[in-house]
Design an enzyme around this catalytic site. Structure first.
Site, PDB file in Angstrom:
ATOM      1  N   GLU A 228       0.893  -1.178   0.000  1.00 29.45           N
ATOM      2  CA  GLU A 228       0.000   0.000   0.000  1.00 29.45           C
ATOM      3  C   GLU A 228       0.919   1.213   0.000  1.00 29.45           C
ATOM      4  OE1 GLU A 228      -3.262  -0.012  -0.019  1.00 29.45           O
ATOM      5  OE2 GLU A 228      -3.755  -2.081   0.489  1.00 29.45           O
ATOM      6  N   CYS A 262      -1.785   9.274   2.246  1.00 30.34           N
ATOM      7  CA  CYS A 262      -1.429   8.704   0.942  1.00 30.34           C
ATOM      8  C   CYS A 262      -2.473   9.083  -0.099  1.00 30.34           C
ATOM      9  CB  CYS A 262      -1.318   7.194   1.049  1.00 30.34           C
ATOM     10  SG  CYS A 262      -2.759   6.448   1.814  1.00 30.34           S
TER      11      CYS A 262
HETATM   12  P1  NAP Z   1       8.495   4.363   4.332  1.00 30.54           P
HETATM   13  O1  NAP Z   1       9.733   5.096   4.544  1.00 30.54           O
HETATM   14  O2  NAP Z   1       8.410   3.453   3.151  1.00 30.54           O
HETATM   15  O3  NAP Z   1       8.223   3.520   5.672  1.00 30.54           O
HETATM   16  C1  NAP Z   1       7.092   2.709   5.892  1.00 30.54           C
HETATM   17  C2  NAP Z   1       7.453   1.585   6.856  1.00 30.54           C
HETATM   18  O4  NAP Z   1       8.332   0.666   6.200  1.00 30.54           O
HETATM   19  C3  NAP Z   1       8.227   2.074   8.089  1.00 30.54           C
HETATM   20  O5  NAP Z   1       7.947   1.218   9.165  1.00 30.54           O
HETATM   21  C4  NAP Z   1       9.677   1.929   7.637  1.00 30.54           C
HETATM   22  O6  NAP Z   1      10.573   1.849   8.714  1.00 30.54           O
HETATM   23  C5  NAP Z   1       9.594   0.632   6.863  1.00 30.54           C
HETATM   24  N1  NAP Z   1      10.625   0.495   5.827  1.00 30.54           N
HETATM   25  C6  NAP Z   1      11.033   1.424   4.939  1.00 30.54           C
HETATM   26  N2  NAP Z   1      11.993   0.915   4.132  1.00 30.54           N
HETATM   27  C7  NAP Z   1      12.185  -0.363   4.529  1.00 30.54           C
HETATM   28  C8  NAP Z   1      13.048  -1.411   4.102  1.00 30.54           C
HETATM   29  N3  NAP Z   1      13.905  -1.244   3.111  1.00 30.54           N
HETATM   30  N4  NAP Z   1      12.994  -2.587   4.756  1.00 30.54           N
HETATM   31  C9  NAP Z   1      12.118  -2.757   5.763  1.00 30.54           C
HETATM   32  N5  NAP Z   1      11.273  -1.814   6.217  1.00 30.54           N
HETATM   33  C10 NAP Z   1      11.304  -0.618   5.602  1.00 30.54           C
HETATM   34  O7  NAP Z   1       7.243   5.326   4.254  1.00 30.54           O
HETATM   35  P2  NAP Z   1       7.028   6.659   5.095  1.00 30.54           P
HETATM   36  O8  NAP Z   1       7.714   7.756   4.400  1.00 30.54           O
HETATM   37  O9  NAP Z   1       7.314   6.434   6.521  1.00 30.54           O
HETATM   38  O10 NAP Z   1       5.435   6.826   4.961  1.00 30.54           O
HETATM   39  C11 NAP Z   1       4.831   7.700   4.108  1.00 30.54           C
HETATM   40  C12 NAP Z   1       4.489   7.008   2.795  1.00 30.54           C
HETATM   41  O11 NAP Z   1       3.501   6.019   3.048  1.00 30.54           O
HETATM   42  C13 NAP Z   1       3.870   7.956   1.785  1.00 30.54           C
HETATM   43  O12 NAP Z   1       4.420   7.706   0.528  1.00 30.54           O
HETATM   44  C14 NAP Z   1       2.402   7.581   1.825  1.00 30.54           C
HETATM   45  O13 NAP Z   1       1.707   7.908   0.661  1.00 30.54           O
HETATM   46  C15 NAP Z   1       2.474   6.114   2.066  1.00 30.54           C
HETATM   47  N6  NAP Z   1       1.205   5.577   2.620  1.00 30.54           N
HETATM   48  C16 NAP Z   1       0.457   4.729   1.849  1.00 30.54           C
HETATM   49  C17 NAP Z   1      -0.773   4.260   2.322  1.00 30.54           C
HETATM   50  C18 NAP Z   1      -1.645   3.346   1.511  1.00 30.54           C
HETATM   51  O14 NAP Z   1      -2.520   2.715   2.077  1.00 30.54           O
HETATM   52  N7  NAP Z   1      -1.461   3.246   0.194  1.00 30.54           N
HETATM   53  C19 NAP Z   1      -1.199   4.651   3.593  1.00 30.54           C
HETATM   54  C20 NAP Z   1      -0.405   5.503   4.337  1.00 30.54           C
HETATM   55  C21 NAP Z   1       0.805   5.960   3.842  1.00 30.54           C
HETATM   56  P3  NAP Z   1      11.416   3.127   9.240  1.00 30.54           P
HETATM   57  O15 NAP Z   1      10.439   4.071   9.823  1.00 30.54           O
HETATM   58  O16 NAP Z   1      12.306   2.528  10.279  1.00 30.54           O
HETATM   59  O17 NAP Z   1      12.157   3.683   8.081  1.00 30.54           O
END
Ligand code: NAP
Length: 457
Positions: A228, A262
């Site tokens: 997602e 998002c």
């Molecule tokens: P993110 O950096 O991808 O992080 C999301 C989660 O995944 C966090 O727990 C992060 O941990 C972990 N993570 C990131 N890279 C990883 C890797 N290589 N291996 C394992 N775990 C990993 O996203 P964000 O910036 O925090 O969140 C915002 C994004 O989420 C936006 O792009 C938003 O649009 C999207 N979002 C999508 C939805 C949907 O339902 N489509 C809903 C809400 C948000 P860390 O915090 O430790 O880096």
């Protein structure tokens, strides 16, 4: 230590947490695996009752849960309270509907009886983002609790206190140990957990960058995944729009959760005939926000979640402007110590502009002028993403005709984006794959087990 609680309203760090040790990870994996085995023989009624208890526990600890979310990632306290109530409803919904959704399906076939059972897969790894600290967890936890899949949670590193509080609330409700195992993990530890034979699947909600990394590990170990991810959702105004409704809906579609959703509307696509008036209305709505302490009811725009989030958004806006975008409103420093970003409106963003196809995760709206419905649809679909979208029209049939042509997982007509337990949530293209919530979300991680019985007489 990577896991820290920092209040983005005043930059105070008020807690930090050690990463899980290898011993703790091994214990969690075994606990999840043992529980999954026990749940195979359980009847659903017990888990349904327990999930209702979790819902009630959330309601009775609403303020404590809301306060930790607001302190860690800055959202308005009212938004945090609404999130807790929505999550209690999600829990109730899956508690009430699981039995129906998990009924075996009888297939029509010749000379045999064929049914498809919906059986649990086993423990699931869930990587969740900070923007809705409880809701993101509940979307994966509630359906999988009913299916019988324990969840190992890796929450975002900026909301560890919220993650702890969620686990504690479930424990207070009496949920069996291992139903939700919250671990503070680094990326290598997550890769090891996904690779472990006791883990059957992985769900990630977050950025496309994070999604690609986690999906790569899942693919290498042939584990099912759902992603997602982000979006730059279009908000399409048709020329027969109800203007009163339009001006009620549009500002909130961009600014709620400080623009950090998002599926927030990020690109407003407006017919030439309405463009000047729409821009004026958006500017006055953006001017009217009151930035301040997110714990106070009179505040209407909270800080961003972290210094890093603010710096990233500022860099994107600077790049947009350097590449020819016009600042129609905002983009000024905010005289407050926290991570505030002035609500901003950009116009004249051309396809050549680097931000044209990026996600701006904060209170920044892009407004586009179009000369026909075809141009509006083409612009809406000109995106690497395909998460949500909004269509505004005085004629619902007209809006539906346009909605069908939008390449996205969700389209809301005459309503800002929303989420309810019964509505499937998810996207296409770089917004990911799979769905959460609703029956579709509940069946994401089940073994659709065919039992074919030949006729013998
Ligand atoms: P993110 O950096 O991808 O992080 C999301 C989660 O995944 C966090 O727990 C992060 O941990 C972990 N993570 C990131 N890279 C990883 C890797 N290589 N291996 C394992 N775990 C990993 O996203 P964000 O910036 O925090 O969140 C915002 C994004 O989420 C936006 O792009 C938003 O649009 C999207 N979002 C999508 C939805 C949907 O339902 N489509 C809903 C809400 C948000 P860390 O915090 O430790 O880096």
């Amino acid at each position: 230590m990577a896991y820290k609680s920092v209040n983005p309203y005043n930059n105070e760090m008020f807690n930090e947490y050690e990463n899980a040790t290898p011993k703790e990870i091994e214990a969690a994996l075994q606990q999840a695996s043992d529980l999954a085995r026990r749940w195979e023989d359980d009847d659903l009624t017990q888990r349904s009752q327990m999930l209702h208890k979790i819902a009630n526990q959330l309601r009775s600890q609403k303020m404590a849960m809301a306060e930790i979310m607001t302190r860690e990632m800055g959202k308005l306290i009212g938004e945090s309270e609404e999130e807790v109530m929505l999550c209690a409803n999600i829990a109730d919904y899956f508690a009430d509907h699981a039995e129906k959704f998990l009924q075996p399906t009888k297939l029509e076939t010749t000379d045999a009886e064929a049914i498809v059972l919906k059986q649990p897969l086993g423990p699931i790894m869930a990587c969740e983002p900070w923007n809705y600290p409880l809701y993101q967890v509940m979307r994966i936890f509630a359906p999988n609790f009913m299916v019988g899949n324990p969840v190992i949670l890796k929450h975002a590193s900026i909301v560890p206190g919220s993650a702890r509080k969620i686990a504690q609330i479930f424990e207070d409700a009496g949920a069996p140990e291992g139903s939700l195992l919250n671990l503070f993990l680094d990326y290598d530890q997550i890769a090891e957990i996904i690779a472990d034979s006791r883990v059957t699947a992985v769900a990630l909600t977050g950025s496309d960058r994070g999604g690609k990394e986690v999906a790569k590990v899942a693919g290498a170990h042939l584990k099912k995944s759902t992603l997602e991810l982000g979006g730059n959702d279009a908000f399409i105004v048709l020329d027969d729009v109800d203007k009163e409704l339009l001006y009620q809906v549009a500002p909130g579609a961009r600014l709620s959760n400080s623009g950090q959703a998002c599926t927030a509307s990020k690109r407003f696509i407006v017919p030439d005939t309405l463009y000047d008036e729409f821009l004026e209305q958006m500017i006055s709505a953006f001017e009217a926000v009151k930035m301040g302490d997110p714990m106070q009811a009179e505040t209407t725009l909270a800080p961003l979640s972290s210094k890093k989030a603010k710096e990233k958004l500022q860099k994107q806006v600077d790049e947009a402007v350097a590449s020819g975008a016009t600042v129609a409103y905002g983009n000024q420093p905010v005289d407050l110590p926290g991570q505030f970003f002035m609500p901003t409106i950009l116009t004249n963003v051309t396809p050549e502009n680097p931000v044209f196809d990026q996600e701006l995760f904060g209170p920044v709206a892009q407004i586009y002028r179009v000369h026909s419905e075809e141009e509006a649809i083409e612009l809406a679909n000109h995106s690497q993403y395909g998460l949500g979208s909004v269509v505004m029209s005085g004629d619902p049939h007209h809006a539906q005709k346009v909605a069908r042509q939008i390449k996205a997982g969700m389209t809301f007509i005459n309503h800002e984006w929303t989420s309810l337990p019964e509505l499937p949530f998810g996207g296409i293209k770089n917004s990911g794959y799979g769905r959460e919530l609703s029956k579709l979300g509940m069946l994401a991680f089940v073994n659709e087990h065919l039992i074919y019985t030949a006729e013998t007489n």
